[in-house]
Design a protein around this motif. Structure first.
Motif, mmCIF file in Angstrom:
data_model
loop_
_atom_site.group_PDB
_atom_site.id
_atom_site.type_symbol
_atom_site.label_atom_id
_atom_site.label_comp_id
_atom_site.label_asym_id
_atom_site.label_seq_id
_atom_site.Cartn_x
_atom_site.Cartn_y
_atom_site.Cartn_z
ATOM 1 N N THR A 182 0.806 -1.221 0.000
ATOM 2 C CA THR A 182 0.000 0.000 0.000
ATOM 3 C C THR A 182 0.837 1.268 0.000
ATOM 4 O O THR A 182 0.487 2.237 -0.663
ATOM 5 C CB THR A 182 -0.953 0.031 1.205
ATOM 6 N N SER A 183 1.953 1.293 0.715
ATOM 7 C CA SER A 183 2.723 2.535 0.818
ATOM 8 C C SER A 183 4.190 2.379 0.427
ATOM 9 O O SER A 183 4.942 3.340 0.499
ATOM 10 C CB SER A 183 2.642 3.072 2.246
ATOM 11 N N ASN A 184 4.598 1.183 0.034
ATOM 12 C CA ASN A 184 5.983 0.890 -0.343
ATOM 13 C C ASN A 184 6.958 1.177 0.797
ATOM 14 O O ASN A 184 8.104 1.548 0.572
ATOM 15 C CB ASN A 184 6.382 1.647 -1.607
ATOM 16 N N LYS A 185 6.483 1.030 2.033
ATOM 17 C CA LYS A 185 7.316 1.165 3.220
ATOM 18 C C LYS A 185 7.121 -0.066 4.088
ATOM 19 O O LYS A 185 6.112 -0.743 3.993
ATOM 20 C CB LYS A 185 6.926 2.408 4.020
ATOM 21 N N ALA A 186 8.093 -0.324 4.938
ATOM 22 C CA ALA A 186 7.997 -1.468 5.848
ATOM 23 C C ALA A 186 8.592 -1.089 7.192
ATOM 24 O O ALA A 186 9.560 -0.345 7.260
ATOM 25 C CB ALA A 186 8.738 -2.667 5.266
ATOM 26 N N ARG A 187 7.994 -1.605 8.252
ATOM 27 C CA ARG A 187 8.527 -1.366 9.595
ATOM 28 C C ARG A 187 9.679 -2.341 9.803
ATOM 29 O O ARG A 187 9.467 -3.535 10.033
ATOM 30 C CB ARG A 187 7.440 -1.563 10.643
ATOM 31 N N LEU A 188 10.896 -1.809 9.705
ATOM 32 C CA LEU A 188 12.091 -2.630 9.780
ATOM 33 C C LEU A 188 13.064 -2.050 10.800
ATOM 34 O O LEU A 188 12.997 -0.870 11.136
ATOM 35 C CB LEU A 188 12.779 -2.680 8.414
ATOM 36 N N LYS A 189 13.976 -2.893 11.250
ATOM 37 C CA LYS A 189 15.020 -2.457 12.180
ATOM 38 C C LYS A 189 16.278 -2.149 11.377
ATOM 39 O O LYS A 189 16.789 -3.002 10.637
ATOM 40 C CB LYS A 189 15.301 -3.555 13.199
#
Length: 67
Positions: free
Chosen positions: A43-50
């Motif tokens: 949906t936003s081409n972002k990911a919650r990553l470390k």
């Protein structure tokens, strides 16, 4: 068949780098790290990553979109 499509799609998404919004470090992730963040990537081409450099978890986007 559906899981094989999902596997190849995750592999393709993992080939593009992510950029940390905190320190600006550009990094790659393994495909299995994207498994649970799939809806966000689509949906936003972002990911919650470390981030491997600053160790903070945040919404990391693509470097070409951060400019």
């Amino acid at each position: 068949m559906m899981s094989m499509n999902f596997y190849f799609t995750c592999k393709a998404q993992a080939e593009d780098p992510f950029v940390c919004p905190n320190c600006g470090y550009i990094f790659y992730v393994k495909w299995h790290k994207l498994y649970f963040t799939w809806g966000t990537i689509m949906t936003s081409n972002k990911a919650r990553l470390k981030c491997p450099k600053c160790k903070q978890k945040d919404m990391c986007g693509r470097p070409h979109e951060a400019m």
